[in-house]
Design a protein around this motif. Structure first.
Motif, PDB file in Angstrom:
ATOM      1  N   ILE A  72       0.670  -1.074   0.083  1.00 60.13           N
ATOM      2  CA  ILE A  72       0.088  -0.082   0.059  1.00 60.13           C
ATOM      3  C   ILE A  72       0.956   1.300   0.040  1.00 60.13           C
ATOM      4  CG2 ILE A  72      -1.937   1.190   1.175  1.00 60.13           C
ATOM      5  CD1 ILE A  72      -2.746  -1.637   2.327  1.00 60.13           C
ATOM      6  N   ALA A  73       0.906   2.131  -1.103  1.00 60.70           N
ATOM      7  CA  ALA A  73       1.693   3.267  -1.059  1.00 60.70           C
ATOM      8  C   ALA A  73       0.978   4.607  -1.518  1.00 60.70           C
ATOM      9  CB  ALA A  73       2.943   2.985  -2.213  1.00 60.70           C
ATOM     10  N   SER A  74       1.729   5.679  -1.132  1.00 64.82           N
ATOM     11  CA  SER A  74       1.427   6.902  -1.489  1.00 64.82           C
ATOM     12  C   SER A  74       2.379   7.907  -1.664  1.00 64.82           C
ATOM     13  CB  SER A  74       0.057   7.442  -0.750  1.00 64.82           C
ATOM     14  OG  SER A  74       0.691   8.122   0.596  1.00 64.82           O
ATOM     15  N   LEU A  75       2.494   9.120  -1.897  1.00 66.47           N
ATOM     16  CA  LEU A  75       3.676   9.917  -1.787  1.00 66.47           C
ATOM     17  C   LEU A  75       4.175   9.989  -0.272  1.00 66.47           C
ATOM     18  CD1 LEU A  75       2.764  12.771  -3.930  1.00 66.47           C
ATOM     19  CD2 LEU A  75       4.237  10.974  -4.474  1.00 66.47           C
ATOM     20  N   SER A  76       3.410   9.736   0.682  1.00 66.34           N
ATOM     21  CA  SER A  76       3.696   9.669   2.038  1.00 66.34           C
ATOM     22  C   SER A  76       4.214   8.387   2.737  1.00 66.34           C
ATOM     23  CB  SER A  76       2.522  10.262   2.842  1.00 66.34           C
ATOM     24  OG  SER A  76       2.199  11.570   2.350  1.00 66.34           O
ATOM     25  N   TYR A  77       3.763   7.283   2.226  1.00 64.52           N
ATOM     26  CA  TYR A  77       4.071   5.937   2.871  1.00 64.52           C
ATOM     27  C   TYR A  77       4.318   5.177   1.897  1.00 64.52           C
ATOM     28  CZ  TYR A  77      -0.947   5.701   2.278  1.00 64.52           C
ATOM     29  OH  TYR A  77      -2.237   5.656   2.050  1.00 64.52           O
ATOM     30  N   ASP A  78       4.990   3.852   1.696  1.00 62.44           N
ATOM     31  CA  ASP A  78       5.163   2.790   1.203  1.00 62.44           C
ATOM     32  C   ASP A  78       5.280   1.687   2.066  1.00 62.44           C
ATOM     33  OD1 ASP A  78       5.751   1.225  -0.920  1.00 62.44           O
ATOM     34  OD2 ASP A  78       7.581   1.968  -1.645  1.00 62.44           O
ATOM     35  N   LEU A  79       4.079   0.920   2.076  1.00 64.93           N
ATOM     36  CA  LEU A  79       4.038  -0.307   3.149  1.00 64.93           C
ATOM     37  C   LEU A  79       4.115  -1.567   2.559  1.00 64.93           C
ATOM     38  CD1 LEU A  79       1.400   1.191   5.606  1.00 64.93           C
ATOM     39  CD2 LEU A  79       3.903   1.354   5.923  1.00 64.93           C
ATOM     40  N   ASP A  80       4.739  -2.541   2.742  1.00 64.03           N
ATOM     41  CA  ASP A  80       4.510  -3.981   2.314  1.00 64.03           C
ATOM     42  C   ASP A  80       3.762  -4.527   3.506  1.00 64.03           C
ATOM     43  OD1 ASP A  80       6.074  -3.850  -0.041  1.00 64.03           O
ATOM     44  OD2 ASP A  80       7.932  -4.143   1.164  1.00 64.03           O
ATOM     45  N   VAL A  81       2.726  -5.171   3.293  1.00 67.40           N
ATOM     46  CA  VAL A  81       2.052  -5.833   4.095  1.00 67.40           C
ATOM     47  C   VAL A  81       1.810  -7.255   4.229  1.00 67.40           C
ATOM     48  CG1 VAL A  81       0.418  -3.627   4.265  1.00 67.40           C
ATOM     49  CG2 VAL A  81      -0.193  -5.375   2.916  1.00 67.40           C
ATOM     50  N   THR A  82       1.321  -7.823   5.150  1.00 63.80           N
ATOM     51  CA  THR A  82       1.197  -9.274   5.195  1.00 63.80           C
ATOM     52  C   THR A  82      -0.198  -9.271   5.775  1.00 63.80           C
ATOM     53  OG1 THR A  82       2.166  -9.707   7.260  1.00 63.80           O
ATOM     54  CG2 THR A  82       3.444  -9.975   5.138  1.00 63.80           C
ATOM     55  N   GLY A  83      -0.892 -10.595   5.806  1.00 61.11           N
ATOM     56  CA  GLY A  83      -2.049 -10.934   6.598  1.00 61.11           C
ATOM     57  C   GLY A  83      -2.350 -12.130   6.943  1.00 61.11           C
ATOM     58  N   GLU A  84      -3.395 -12.578   7.907  1.00 63.23           N
ATOM     59  CA  GLU A  84      -3.943 -13.995   8.067  1.00 63.23           C
ATOM     60  C   GLU A  84      -5.075 -13.935   8.240  1.00 63.23           C
ATOM     61  OE1 GLU A  84      -2.675 -13.780  12.656  1.00 63.23           O
ATOM     62  OE2 GLU A  84      -1.080 -14.159  11.138  1.00 63.23           O
ATOM     63  N   ALA A  85      -6.210 -14.930   7.971  1.00 64.57           N
ATOM     64  CA  ALA A  85      -7.260 -15.214   8.368  1.00 64.57           C
ATOM     65  C   ALA A  85      -7.802 -15.133   9.512  1.00 64.57           C
ATOM     66  CB  ALA A  85      -7.728 -16.397   7.431  1.00 64.57           C
ATOM     67  N   ILE A  86      -8.816 -14.810   9.703  1.00 64.21           N
ATOM     68  CA  ILE A  86      -9.602 -14.740  11.199  1.00 64.21           C
ATOM     69  C   ILE A  86     -10.847 -15.472  11.082  1.00 64.21           C
ATOM     70  CG2 ILE A  86     -10.674 -13.065  12.889  1.00 64.21           C
ATOM     71  CD1 ILE A  86      -9.057 -10.722  11.668  1.00 64.21           C
ATOM     72  N   ALA A  87     -11.027 -16.510  12.013  1.00 66.61           N
ATOM     73  CA  ALA A  87     -11.973 -17.180  12.272  1.00 66.61           C
ATOM     74  C   ALA A  87     -13.187 -16.491  13.247  1.00 66.61           C
ATOM     75  CB  ALA A  87     -11.876 -18.555  12.792  1.00 66.61           C
ATOM     76  N   SER A  88     -14.395 -15.928  12.811  1.00 66.82           N
ATOM     77  CA  SER A  88     -15.324 -15.436  13.474  1.00 66.82           C
ATOM     78  C   SER A  88     -16.672 -15.634  13.158  1.00 66.82           C
ATOM     79  CB  SER A  88     -14.821 -13.820  13.527  1.00 66.82           C
ATOM     80  OG  SER A  88     -15.992 -12.972  14.304  1.00 66.82           O
ATOM     81  N   ASP A  89     -17.609 -15.669  14.306  1.00 70.23           N
ATOM     82  CA  ASP A  89     -18.965 -15.964  13.773  1.00 70.23           C
ATOM     83  C   ASP A  89     -19.669 -14.745  13.783  1.00 70.23           C
ATOM     84  OD1 ASP A  89     -18.607 -18.572  14.319  1.00 70.23           O
ATOM     85  OD2 ASP A  89     -19.103 -18.754  16.754  1.00 70.23           O
ATOM     86  N   ASN A  90     -19.184 -13.628  14.049  1.00 79.67           N
ATOM     87  CA  ASN A  90     -19.495 -12.155  13.937  1.00 79.67           C
ATOM     88  C   ASN A  90     -19.589 -11.911  12.457  1.00 79.67           C
ATOM     89  OD1 ASN A  90     -20.200  -9.610  13.628  1.00 79.67           O
ATOM     90  ND2 ASN A  90     -18.853  -8.998  15.395  1.00 79.67           N
ATOM     91  N   PRO A  91     -20.970 -11.787  11.711  1.00 81.62           N
ATOM     92  CA  PRO A  91     -20.663 -11.478  10.054  1.00 81.62           C
ATOM     93  C   PRO A  91     -20.002 -10.304   9.860  1.00 81.62           C
ATOM     94  CG  PRO A  91     -22.993 -11.392  11.135  1.00 81.62           C
ATOM     95  CD  PRO A  91     -22.299 -11.887  12.456  1.00 81.62           C
ATOM     96  N   LYS A  92     -20.174  -9.393  10.940  1.00 81.70           N
ATOM     97  CA  LYS A  92     -19.439  -8.128  10.557  1.00 81.70           C
ATOM     98  C   LYS A  92     -18.005  -7.850  10.899  1.00 81.70           C
ATOM     99  CE  LYS A  92     -23.514  -5.425  11.025  1.00 81.70           C
ATOM    100  NZ  LYS A  92     -24.294  -4.202  11.587  1.00 81.70           N
ATOM    101  N   ALA A  93     -17.352  -9.081  11.282  1.00 84.22           N
ATOM    102  CA  ALA A  93     -15.742  -9.099  11.496  1.00 84.22           C
ATOM    103  C   ALA A  93     -15.002  -9.186  10.258  1.00 84.22           C
ATOM    104  CB  ALA A  93     -15.494 -10.075  12.479  1.00 84.22           C
ATOM    105  N   PRO A  94     -13.963  -8.617  10.236  1.00 87.65           N
ATOM    106  CA  PRO A  94     -12.829  -8.713   9.135  1.00 87.65           C
ATOM    107  C   PRO A  94     -12.625 -10.299   9.165  1.00 87.65           C
ATOM    108  CG  PRO A  94     -11.622  -7.774  11.005  1.00 87.65           C
ATOM    109  CD  PRO A  94     -13.070  -7.750  11.609  1.00 87.65           C
TER     110      PRO A  94
END
Length: 105
Positions: free
Chosen positions: A19-41
């Protein structure tokens, strides 16, 4: 993918991206989340501090469009600004797991 910017690649339950712009340039990683909440990421997103420490910076949510199809949204705090974005097909790429970060703000 080293030359690509503003992308998320979903590989099963793992995320890589940038994720990048003129102000930042971030390499990102992520992992799945298990949740019963339908509004959770469905994924947690992580970046690294200037000292190389892994920190949580946001999440990815799976939503339904008007036609009932799935799409993803992203919300991150870059440290400089908050970014809300949709994820869509990355232009010029055939890899369906490669998604463009499309800012909404």
């Amino acid at each position: 993918m080293a030359d690509l910017v503003n992308f998320i690649k979903i590989d099963g339950d793992k995320i890589t991206g940038n994720i990048a712009s003129l102000s930042y340039d971030l390499d990102v990683t992520g992992e799945a989340i298990a949740s019963d909440n339908p509004k959770a990421p469905v994924f947690r997103l992580f970046g690294k501090t200037p000292r190389g420490r892994r920190i949580e910076i946001g999440g990815i949510w799976k939503k339904k469009n008007q036609n009932g199809g799935d799409y993803y949204t992203l919300s991150v705090n870059t440290g400089f600004a908050k970014l809300n974005a949709n994820l869509g097909r990355y232009p010029g790429q055939d890899d369906e797991s490669l998604l463009a970060v499309i800012p909404r703000d």
